[in-house]
Structure formats: C-alpha cells, structure tokens
Design a protein around this motif. Structure first.
Motif, short mmCIF file in Angstrom:
data_model
loop_
_atom_site.label_atom_id
_atom_site.label_comp_id
_atom_site.label_asym_id
_atom_site.label_seq_id
_atom_site.Cartn_x
_atom_site.Cartn_y
_atom_site.Cartn_z
N THR A 86 49.14 -12.65 -3.46
CA THR A 86 48.21 -13.77 -3.58
C THR A 86 47.45 -13.62 -4.89
OG1 THR A 86 46.48 -15.04 -2.44
CG2 THR A 86 46.27 -12.64 -2.42
N TYR A 87 46.59 -14.60 -5.20
CA TYR A 87 45.78 -14.52 -6.41
C TYR A 87 44.37 -15.00 -6.10
CZ TYR A 87 45.99 -19.61 -6.95
OH TYR A 87 45.86 -20.96 -6.74
N TYR A 88 43.45 -14.62 -6.97
CA TYR A 88 42.06 -15.06 -6.86
C TYR A 88 41.42 -14.94 -8.23
CZ TYR A 88 37.12 -15.27 -5.68
OH TYR A 88 35.79 -15.62 -5.63
N GLY A 89 40.53 -15.88 -8.58
CA GLY A 89 39.87 -15.83 -9.87
C GLY A 89 38.50 -16.45 -9.84
N GLU A 90 37.67 -16.10 -10.84
CA GLU A 90 36.35 -16.67 -11.01
C GLU A 90 36.09 -16.93 -12.49
OE1 GLU A 90 33.21 -14.42 -9.22
OE2 GLU A 90 34.19 -14.34 -7.24
N PHE A 91 35.38 -18.03 -12.76
CA PHE A 91 34.97 -18.39 -14.11
C PHE A 91 33.46 -18.60 -14.08
CE2 PHE A 91 34.15 -22.11 -17.03
CZ PHE A 91 34.15 -21.37 -18.20
N SER A 92 32.71 -17.84 -14.93
CA SER A 92 31.24 -17.83 -14.83
C SER A 92 30.59 -17.97 -16.20
CB SER A 92 30.77 -16.53 -14.16
OG SER A 92 31.32 -16.37 -12.88
N PRO A 93 30.29 -19.20 -16.65
CA PRO A 93 29.48 -19.37 -17.86
C PRO A 93 27.99 -19.35 -17.51
CG PRO A 93 30.27 -21.50 -17.11
CD PRO A 93 30.80 -20.47 -16.13
N ARG A 94 27.18 -18.81 -18.42
CA ARG A 94 25.73 -18.81 -18.23
C ARG A 94 25.05 -19.38 -19.49
NH1 ARG A 94 22.93 -13.58 -16.53
NH2 ARG A 94 23.66 -12.95 -18.61
N LEU A 95 24.16 -20.33 -19.29
CA LEU A 95 23.45 -20.98 -20.39
C LEU A 95 22.11 -20.28 -20.59
CD1 LEU A 95 23.31 -23.44 -22.36
CD2 LEU A 95 22.13 -24.66 -20.50
N SER A 96 21.92 -19.70 -21.78
CA SER A 96 20.68 -19.00 -22.11
C SER A 96 19.62 -20.00 -22.57
CB SER A 96 20.93 -17.97 -23.22
OG SER A 96 19.71 -17.54 -23.79
N LEU A 97 18.54 -20.11 -21.82
CA LEU A 97 17.47 -21.03 -22.21
C LEU A 97 16.75 -20.54 -23.46
CD1 LEU A 97 15.98 -22.01 -18.73
CD2 LEU A 97 17.82 -23.09 -20.04
N GLY A 98 16.73 -19.21 -23.65
CA GLY A 98 16.13 -18.66 -24.85
C GLY A 98 16.92 -19.03 -26.09
N LYS A 99 18.25 -18.93 -26.01
CA LYS A 99 19.09 -19.24 -27.17
C LYS A 99 19.09 -20.72 -27.51
CE LYS A 99 22.35 -15.36 -26.90
NZ LYS A 99 23.78 -14.97 -26.71
N VAL A 100 19.21 -21.58 -26.50
CA VAL A 100 19.33 -23.01 -26.79
C VAL A 100 18.00 -23.63 -27.23
CG1 VAL A 100 21.31 -23.29 -25.26
CG2 VAL A 100 19.01 -23.69 -24.37
N THR A 101 16.87 -23.02 -26.84
CA THR A 101 15.57 -23.54 -27.26
C THR A 101 15.06 -22.84 -28.51
OG1 THR A 101 14.34 -21.98 -25.86
CG2 THR A 101 14.95 -24.12 -24.89
N GLY A 102 15.66 -21.69 -28.85
CA GLY A 102 15.20 -20.92 -29.99
C GLY A 102 13.87 -20.22 -29.75
#
Length: 272
Positions: free
Chosen positions: A89-105
């Motif tokens: 069988t197979y299993y997978g996960e995809f996990s992006p995280r948005l940094s509020l510090g980076k996008v706001t500067g």
C-alpha cells in the motif's frame, strides 16, 4: 463547524508557488529511508492476520521558502507473507506552512516563540475498494519555538476534515509537535527527531465514529557517514519507535487490537 479545508489548503500552496518573485527557495533537503519492523496493528493482508513483517521505503522532502516552509513524504509499504494488492500500500502527506513573519516582513518573535505560521496538510492513502479517495485535509495555526538544546521545535494545531465521500466525520482537532536534536557522540553525532500526532477528541457522524488517538513517532539515528569521515548529515542508521493508540481512529478492544507498539530498524540517506 463547516470548514472548506480542501480549497483553502490547495489555494494556499498554489498561490505561493505560482508567484516566482514571492516563492524563492532558500534551502532544501531530500532523503530516502528504508524501515523494517514487525507486528503492526490493524495493517494486515487478505486473511486478517497482522502483518508479521512490514517494510517501507519513504521519500521525504523539506524546503525553506521566502513565504515559509514545506514538508512532504510518501511511504510505499509492503507486508511479507501477503501477495498481490493486499501485500502493499502507499500513504503520503503534503504540508506547506505560511510564515506570517516572512510575508509581513515583521519580527513576530516573543518569549520562546520565533515565528507564527498558518499550517496546512493534505493526507492521502490508498483509495477504498469502491474507488473512493482516502484523503484528509488539515488547517490551523502553528508556532516555531526556540527550545534550548533543540535544532528545531515546532507545534502545529489542526482542524481535521476527511473527504466527504468517505462518510467519515470531520471536526477532530490535532496537535502536532515536531522536533530535532543533535547530540555529539565521539567523532560523530546522534540525531533525535520525530513528531507527535495527538487527536484530542472523538467525532461521530451517523454510524461512523473516529476516536481520539495518540501517535508518538521518534527516531534515534547515528550519523554513520560522519563516523566514516564522509560528509555529516548524509547517511544514518538507527531505530524508529512507532506507538499509536486507537490507530487510524479505530477504538481498541479485546476483539480487535488497534494499539500499535513497534520498533523499526532504519537506514536513511540524504541528498540535496
């Protein structure tokens, strides 16, 4: 609570990766891991026996971006003694995280908190016998922490929403700490890393119920490459401990054991 997690998670990942000026990669790490273990709960072949031996090949990718970070993995598992489709069988996960510090500067650090993020995860397993996708969407706040002695330490909090076609209820909450710690030993190092997935509440919809569960999955690995005078952080050997109560949200009982308690032998090779 009705949260449209699928569009949100895919929109988040798609919008970030679609903007070249915004989506600048700062670093990445890729790896392949071989795992060997015995007597896993729930996972079994066509005769219902627990898989006496389970082997897994795992591909992992982690990367840091101008907007945050991303992690994904895919497991390909096969069960010795079982043939055909029931044997793998197979299993997978995809996990992006948005940094509020980076996008706001802005510097969002305070106390032990280094950054505040929005974390999304897409979980996908093998489809059910009728072709229904086995997938779950997760979304919630996260923090990166500065913890003495640790290379990294993060805590993600998620609202879980299974695909509606499965009939499984949404509305469970999950807390997921992840960590890594390097411990010098002689001429090499031991890497202690892993995660906890703690689903804190039961949820029922009609005749289908998902139980709260606790999945503790640490690895202790020796840097064999460094010990052999090769580049550090490239080749590890060690063990993984897989402890999971009410595995897959299935309640443990005397008639059906769903508490997982397994030690895997692992070999892990990194490449960049």
């Amino acid at each position: 609570m009705n949260v449209k997690l699928a569009p949100l998670s895919f929109a988040l990942a798609g919008s970030l990766l679609a903007a070249p000026a915004f989506a600048e990669m700062h670093w990445q790490n890729n790896s392949l891991t071989y795992l060997y273990g015995k007597n896993f709960s729930v996972d079994s072949g066509e005769d219902g026996r627990e898989a006496a031996i389970q082997q897994t090949i795992t591909f992992e990718h982690a990367s840091g971006w101008s907007w945050g970070d991303m992690f994904l993995f895919v497991d390909h598992k096969w069960f010795n003694g079982h043939s055909g489709k029931d044997g793998r069988t197979y299993y997978g996960e995809f996990s992006p995280r948005l940094s509020l510090g980076k996008v706001t500067g802005k510097d969002l650090s305070f106390g032990p908190i280094k950054d505040v993020l929005i974390s999304a995860t897409y979980e996908r397993g093998e489809s059910q016998a009728d072709g229904t996708p086995n997938q779950v969407y997760l979304l919630g706040p996260a923090v990166d922490l500065a913890v003495p002695g640790f290379d990294r330490f993060a805590v993600n909090t998620y609202y879980r929403k299974p695909d509606g076609a499965t009939g499984k209820p949404g509305g469970q909450w999950q807390i997921t700490p992840t960590w890594a710690m390097t411990i010098p030993v002689g001429k090499s190092d031991i890497l202690f890393d892993g995660y906890i997935d703690w689903v804190v509440n039961d949820k029922k919809s009609g005749g289908t119920e998902l139980k709260k569960n606790f999945h503790f999955n640490p690895q202790v690995k020796y840097d064999l490459g460094k010990a052999l005078n090769q580049k550090a952080g490239m080749l590890y050997v060690g063990i993984e401990y897989d402890y999971w109560t009410n595995k897959y949200g299935i309640e443990d009982s005397g008639a059906f054991n769903t508490d997982n308690n397994v030690v895997n032998f692992i070999v892990k090779a990194h490449y960049f």
